[in-house]
Design an enzyme around this catalytic site. Structure first.
Site, PDB file in Angstrom:
ATOM      1  N   ASP A 147      -2.329 -38.735 -30.828  1.00  0.00           N
ATOM      2  CA  ASP A 147      -1.674 -38.532 -29.596  1.00  0.00           C
ATOM      3  C   ASP A 147      -0.279 -38.978 -29.382  1.00  0.00           C
ATOM      4  OD1 ASP A 147      -1.799 -37.544 -27.080  1.00  0.00           O
ATOM      5  OD2 ASP A 147      -2.956 -38.814 -26.107  1.00  0.00           O
ATOM      6  N   LYS A 153      -5.961 -52.738 -18.454  1.00  0.00           N
ATOM      7  CA  LYS A 153      -6.322 -51.369 -18.593  1.00  0.00           C
ATOM      8  C   LYS A 153      -7.692 -51.185 -18.383  1.00  0.00           C
ATOM      9  CE  LYS A 153      -5.578 -47.312 -21.673  1.00  0.00           C
ATOM     10  NZ  LYS A 153      -5.059 -46.783 -23.174  1.00  0.00           N
TER      11      LYS A 153
END
Length: 460
Positions: free
Chosen positions: A226, A121
Site C-alpha cells: 500500500d 492508532k
C-alpha cells in the site's frame, strides 16, 4: 464512532470488571449470555445487572435479545479497556484531538507525563466503507470464522512487530513504543502526508529516496502493498517517513510481483502528475514481456537482490512458506557452498564400501572351509535330534488332545448352567410381583396389602 474520554474518568472498578468479563466471554460467544457475565464478574448482591445497565447507557456494550439475552463489546468499550491498561502502565496520561481517519483506523494525539506528544492508532476493522478484509488482508490465515474486534487486535499486533523490526534495520518509520489490544502507541511524525504537498524543492531527490525505500524493503524480503502518497509523510526538510504496515507481505508471496509493480507504479504516476516529472521508456520491439517495457529508473522485481536480509522469515510475513524457510536455513548454514565437499566425501565412502565388500568375500571363503570340516559332526547330531524330536511330537499331540477334551467339557457345563438359570427365571417370572411405594398405607375399608394378597392367591 466518536471517542469521548470524559466518560472514562467516571467509570469504577466494577464497570471495568464487567467489561473485562464480556471481553473474556466473547472468546467463544458472539453474544455473551447475561448469566455468564455474572459468573465471570462475580460481583456481590447482583451488582452485575446494575453495572450492565450503566455501561449500556454509555454505549460501551450492545444488548441483543434475538436468540437469548446477552451483550457484546462495542469499539468504544474496547477503546476504554485498551486506554485504561496503557494509562495504568504509565505510557501516557491524557488523550487529545483526533489527527487522522482512515478506512481501517483512527489516530489521536496522547501526551505523556513530561509533556511529550505521541500518536495513538486505534484499529477499527469492519467499517462499512471497507469490509472486504477477508479477501484483501491476510489477518485470518487458517481461521474460518472471525470477529471484527479480534481482527483489529491482530492487525495492531502485526503492525507493531513490523515497525519494531524495520526501525532496528534503519528504515524511516515511526518509533513504536507500546501496544495493547487494538491500540498502538508510536512517536508523532512531524510532517505532512505527501498527498497534501503541492511543491517540492528537489522532487527528483525525493522521488529517488522513495523508490530506494521500496527496493530496500524488497531486498529485506518485504513488500509494503500500500505504498502510495497517502502513506508517505514528508517534513519541511523533505525527510521521508513511511507509515501503515499491517498489510505487508513476503517476497515469496504468490502475488509478490503484482504488489511490487503496483507500489512502484503508484509512485511514478503521482510524481508524473503532481510534479511533472518525465520518464523515458525503453521499449524492445522483439520482446513483448513486461521486462521489455520498463521505464528508466524503474527496476524489475526479478532483478532485485534478496540476500540482504530475511525479515519476512523473522516476522512470519504472509506468503513465507515452510519450504522457503528450509532454503534459507540451508543458505545460512552454508550447505549450498559445501556441495563440492560432499561429492568428495561420497567418493571416499564408495571406496570404503568396496574395500569392505572385498573383506566380506574373503571371510565367506574362510567360513566355507570351516563348515566343510564340521559338516560330519553336524549330520550325526541332526540324526540323533530327529529321533528325540519325533518322540516329543507324539507326547505333545497327546497333551493337546487332552487339553481339547477338557475345554469342550467346560464349555458344555457352562451352557447347561446358563440354560438351567434361564428356566428357573422363566418359571419365577409369572409369580414375581412389585410392591408399590404406598403399599404399606391403609386406604380405608380393605387394605391395599390384603387386596394384593387376594389377587395373588387367585392367580395361583
Amino acid at each position: 464512532m466518536k471517542l469521548d474520554v470524559d466518560v472514562l474518568r467516571y467509570l469504577s472498578k466494577d464497570d471495568f470488571r464487567v467489561l473485562t468479563a464480556v471481553e473474556l466471554g466473547m472468546r467463544n460467544h458472539e453474544i455473551v449470555p447475561t448469566e455468564l457475565i455474572d459468573r465471570i464478574a462475580r460481583l456481590k448482591h447482583g451488582g452485575t445487572y446494575k453495572v450492565l445497565k450503566n455501561l449500556l447507557k454509555h454505549k460501551l456494550l450492545h444488548h441483543d435479545s434475538s436468540k437469548y439475552d446477552g451483550f457484546r463489546l462495542t469499539y468504544l468499550g474496547y477503546d476504554f479497556l485498551a486506554i485504561k491498561t496503557l494509562v495504568n502502565k504509565g505510557v501516557f496520561v491524557s488523550v487529545g484531538r483526533q489527527i487522522g481517519v482512515g478506512k481501517e483506523s483512527d489516530i489521536f494525539e496522547v501526551a505523556q507525563e513530561d509533556g511529550t506528544i505521541l500518536a495513538m492508532k486505534l484499529h477499527r476493522l469492519g467499517r462499512v466503507s471497507f469490509r472486504a478484509v477477508k479477501s484483501k488482508r491476510d489477518y485470518l490465515r487458517h481461521r474460518s470464522s472471525f470477529n471484527w474486534l479480534y481482527l483489529s487486535r491482530l492487525a495492531a499486533l502485526k503492525e507493531y512487530a513490523f515497525m519494531k523490526a524495520l526501525e532496528t534495520h534503519g528504515f524511516p518509520v515511526p518509533n513504536a513504543l507500546e501496544h495493547n489490544r487494538h491500540c498502538v502507541i508510536m512517536s508523532l511524525v512531524q510532517g505532512y502526508p505527501l498527498v497534501q504537498v503541492k511543491q517540492l524543492q528537489n522532487p527528483d531527490t525525493v522521488f529517488e529516496t522513495i523508490i530506494g525505500i521500496v527496493i530496500r524493503l524488497a531486498e529485506h524480503g518485504l513488500i509494503h502493498c500500500d505504498f502510495n502518497e497517502f502513506n508517505i509523510m514528508i517534513d519541511d526538510e523533505e525527510k521521508i517517513t513511511v507509515i501503515d504496515f499491517p498489510q505487508m507481505v513476503s517476497v515469496s508471496h504468490r502475488n509478490a510481483k503484482m504488489y511490487f509493480d503496483r507500489d512502484v507504479e503508484c509512485i511514478f504516476k503521482f510524481f508524473r502528475k503532481r510534479f511533472n516529472l518525465s520518464f523515458q521508456e525503453n521499449k524492445d520491439d522483439d520482446d513483448d514481456s513486461d521486462e521489455g517495457r520498463v521505464e528508466a529508473g524503474k527496476l524489475c522485481f526479478s532483478e532485485i537482490d534478496r540476500s540482504t536480509g530475511f525479515l519476512d522469515k523473522e516476522l512470519a510475513a504472509s506468503g513465507f512458506s515452510r519450504k522457503d524457510e528450509e532454503v534459507i536455513q540451508r543458505f545460512i548454514e552454508g550447505e549450498v557452498e559445501g556441495d563440492t565437499d560432499s561429492d568428495s566425501e561420497d567418493g571416499d565412502s564408495v571406496r570404503n564400501l568396496n574395500e569392505s565388500d572385498d573383506l566380506n568375500v574373503d571371510s565367506v571363503h574362510l567360513l566355507d572351509q570351516d563348515e566343510g570340516h564340521e559338516s560330519h559332526v553336524k549330520e550325526e547330531s541332526i540324526e540323533a535330534g530327529e529321533s528325540s524330536g519325533s518322540e516329543k511330537e507324539e507326547a505333545n499331540d497327546t497333551e493337546e488332545n487332552n487339553d481339547n477334551a477338557v475345554g469342550v467339557e467346560a464349555e458344555l457345563t457352562k451352557s447347561l448352567s446358563k440354560q438351567r438359570q434361564r428356566a428357573i427365571a422363566s418359571s419365577h417370572r409369572g409369580r414375581k410381583t412389585l410392591a408399590s411405594r404406598n403399599s404399606y398405607k391403609d386406604k380405608g375399608g380393605r387394605s391395599s396389602r390384603s387386596s394384593k394378597v387376594q389377587m395373588q392367591m387367585s392367580s395361583w
